[in-house]
Enzyme design. Structure first.
Site, mmCIF file in Angstrom:
data_model
loop_
_atom_site.group_PDB
_atom_site.id
_atom_site.type_symbol
_atom_site.label_atom_id
_atom_site.label_comp_id
_atom_site.label_asym_id
_atom_site.label_seq_id
_atom_site.Cartn_x
_atom_site.Cartn_y
_atom_site.Cartn_z
ATOM 1 N N LYS A 38 4.525 -11.031 -0.474
ATOM 2 C CA LYS A 38 3.238 -10.330 -0.621
ATOM 3 C C LYS A 38 3.359 -9.263 -1.717
ATOM 4 C CE LYS A 38 4.580 -7.188 3.126
ATOM 5 N NZ LYS A 38 4.517 -6.994 4.590
ATOM 6 N N TYR A 263 -0.663 17.827 -19.957
ATOM 7 C CA TYR A 263 -1.960 18.219 -19.402
ATOM 8 C C TYR A 263 -1.842 19.418 -18.485
ATOM 9 C CZ TYR A 263 -4.277 13.922 -20.981
ATOM 10 O OH TYR A 263 -4.822 12.921 -21.727
HETATM 11 C C1 LIG Z 1 5.893 -6.992 5.128
HETATM 12 C C2 LIG Z 1 6.249 -7.687 6.370
HETATM 13 C C3 LIG Z 1 7.545 -8.200 6.565
HETATM 14 C C4 LIG Z 1 8.696 -7.929 5.620
HETATM 15 O O1 LIG Z 1 9.294 -6.694 5.953
HETATM 16 P P1 LIG Z 1 10.607 -6.142 5.164
HETATM 17 O O2 LIG Z 1 10.910 -4.870 5.833
HETATM 18 O O3 LIG Z 1 10.167 -5.961 3.753
HETATM 19 O O4 LIG Z 1 11.657 -7.178 5.300
HETATM 20 C C5 LIG Z 1 7.769 -8.975 7.693
HETATM 21 N N1 LIG Z 1 6.785 -9.191 8.599
HETATM 22 C C6 LIG Z 1 5.540 -8.667 8.462
HETATM 23 C C7 LIG Z 1 4.513 -8.927 9.505
HETATM 24 C C8 LIG Z 1 5.230 -7.888 7.354
HETATM 25 O O5 LIG Z 1 4.012 -7.354 7.226
#
Ligand SMILES: *Cc1c(COP(=O)(O)O)cnc(C)c1O
Length: 367
Positions: A38, A263
């Protein structure tokens, strides 16, 4: 790799391979591995990362439907779990062969409706239970309701039952986590008994993989570990950050006492100073919290603190004691001075810093 002549995010595919192999070495032989890609694969590049990993993992997960579509367009054929789909996208989810997480009554009913309209049979879905994170998921006492819905239709089939840990990285919360695991065991058992077949069970994210081997179940879901970060100094030594963020010096200024930089004139010089202006700013993902001495970059191995406010497209850094010239390479983070170090200076975590690197920054690959 040639030295950077502009801002680049360099992705080390060998390190990615190392991380996936390392994480898989923590699993039993038949435990499946889901790669969480993601948020552009945590800021790297989801299609490129997923294509590289495709033959080494069993499943992918994204948060939203449009992220899954991007993977399908790039040639990913493995199953893709969409963790947080919205009902408005269910038709495109189905036409792209993506698999929804169904986490409440509303989304379950909405999906059954669309899947029926599209004449689906046994469409794979993933039932998410809340065991304490209180973010998304059915409660254990929803099992009867879910089952009553499932018995009325053959449009969907439960590919997996899953949950998510709230504090898997924090061993002070061990008791809470063990309770989550117990609750998941109870609920998933009830689901399996009622279904009469065995969907996959999964619960662990990266920290869960490392800290709770008893909760690996049939599959684990790893994100941050793939990109090179664990949950302790010791584990970080076994993982390799895959991303190096680099840029160049655009211009050097010599600043006199009482002049200001940037700035709002946020930095005031109390003596002679040499600064370098770099082509990277908050629109590239280096937020304003790194300004005014909090964050730093590295030039020829020396730390150069960011001075003044971070601009949209630029930062200025203090190079008074560093021998360097315009055009020289600058490292924001790499495999030894990592994104985790810099994130700490900005009062945040590696997840936020690496996923914030914006799409304006070109990604390049080394293997
Ligand atoms: C983002 C996510 C993961 C991955 O978690 P990490 O700590 O990056 O390994 C796994 N399960 C769900 C439901 C998530 O939202």
């Amino acid at each position: 790799m040639a030295k950077a002549q502009e801002t680049l995010l360099e992705i080390d595919l060998k390190a990615l391979r190392h991380n996936v192999e390392h994480l898989k070495s923590k699993l039993k032989k038949d435990t499946k591995f889901l790669a969480v890609v993601k948020a552009f694969a945590y800021g790297s590049d989801a299609p490129a990362i997923a294509n590289y990993l495709q033959n080494n993992v069993d499943y992918f997960a994204v948060a939203y439907v449009n992220e899954g579509i991007a993977l399908r367009k790039s040639g990913i054929t493995k199953p893709i779990l969409v963790l947080h789909p919205q009902a408005v996208n269910f038709e495109t989810l189905i036409s792209n062969n993506l698999e929804p997480s169904l986490y409440n009554t509303k989304i379950l009913n909405a999906f059954i409706k669309v899947a029926s309209k599209e004449n689906q049979k046994d469409y794979p879905v993933h039932i998410k239970f809340n065991t304490g994170l209180n973010r998304l998921g059915f409660w254990e006492n929803d099992v009867d309701y879910i089952m009553s819905k499932l018995r009325q239709t053959n449009t969907i089939k439960v590919a997996s039952v899953f949950s998510h840990l709230a504090a898997s990285e924090d061993l002070d919360e061990n008791e809470f986590t063990l309770n989550q695991i117990e609750s998941f065991k109870t609920t998933s058992k009830r689901m399996i008994n009622a279904l009469g077949y065995n969907p996959m069970l999964h619960m662990c994210n990266t920290s869960g993989i490392l800290n709770y081997p008893e909760a690996h179940f049939d599959m684990v879901r790893s994100g941050i570990g793939l990109y090179g970060f664990g949950n302790s100094e010791k584990e970080n030594r076994d993982l390799k950050p895959i991303a190096t963020l680099k840029t160049v010096i655009s211009q050097i200024h010599l600043i006199e006492k009482d002049e200001t930089v940037g700035y709002n004139r946020a930095f005031k010089s109390d003596g002679f100073l040499k600064t370098a202006t770099l082509p990277i700013g908050h629109a590239d993902g280096i937020g304003r919290q790194y300004g005014n001495g909090k964050g730093y970059v590295m030039i020829h191995g020396n730390l150069a603190p960011i001075i003044g406010n971070v601009c949209m497209d630029m930062i200025m850094v203090n190079i008074t004691n560093i021998e360097c010239k315009e055009g020289d390479e600058v490292i924001i983070f790499d495999q030894s001075t990592t994104a985790e170090h810099l994130a700490e200076k900005g009062n945040t975590i590696s997840y936020e810093l690496i996923t914030a690197i914006s799409q304006r920054v070109q990604r390049v690959y080394v293997s």
